[in-house]
Design an enzyme around this catalytic site. Structure first.
Site: not given
Ligand code: ZN
Length: 185
Positions: A46, A51, A89-90, A131-132, A135
């Site tokens: 995701g 990000q 998380c990226l 989660h996304e 963000h």
């Protein structure tokens, strides 16, 4: 399509609330396509616009081949039982923590063509949606951790962040092998 660089914890863009997209245009689609390519290059499941330093309310998800581009996504229904699982998380590489979330959510959004969609996800897919969407409201998974676990996650990040001058993580094109068995979102 291009692989974009990823903003990591410390870049203020990750704490901003995104702007709803008024109309899905070619520009939006270019962003979506670049975000998919970036997510795959990072072996993520995701990715949300902040990000990659963007302020549009857009995220992409690909969990076990179920790929979604979500424009202006909203959780319209969440139901239990709550489930706890480790998240990464990226934008906070190599930091992980257990997060408890509703086990199943229904999301309403526009797709890549601007058409309304409604999708229900449970398990990893439902977790990824949540989660996304977090963000897109400036919220990160570490915000859910207990005081002590958050402190230890941030201490780990203090060591990791040296690798990302300017809070920028530069990826190489193509899928990279994750060193961690857990998935990053
Ligand atoms: Zn994330």
């Amino acid at each position: 399509m291009s692989v974009l660089s990823i903003r990591v914890l410390g870049d203020p863009v990750l704490r901003e609330v995104t702007q709803p997209v008024a109309e899905v245009t070619d520009e939006t689609r270019r962003l979506i396509d670049d975000m998919f390519e970036t997510m795959y290059a990072a072996s993520g499941i995701g990715l949300a616009a902040p990000q990659v330093g963007r302020r549009e309310r857009v995220c992409v998800v690909d969990v076990e081949g179920a790929a979604y581009a979500l424009v202006n996504p909203e959780v319209v229904h969440a139901e239990g039982p709550k489930a706890k699982a480790e998240e990464g998380c990226l934008s906070i590489p190599d930091v992980y923590g257990d997060v408890e979330r509703p086990g199943r959510v229904t999301v309403r959004a526009l797709d890549r063509d601007g058409a309304p969609i409604e999708v229900t996800g449970e398990g990893l897919l439902g977790r990824c949606f949540q989660h996304e969407i977090d963000h897109l409201h400036g919220k990160l998974f570490i915000d859910y951790l207990s005081f002590l676990k958050r402190r230890s996650a941030l201490a780990k990040w203090e060591e990791e962040k040296e690798q990302y001058p300017g809070f920028i993580r530069i990826l190489k094109p193509g899928r990279s092998a994750s060193e961690h068995p857990e998935e990053e979102l």
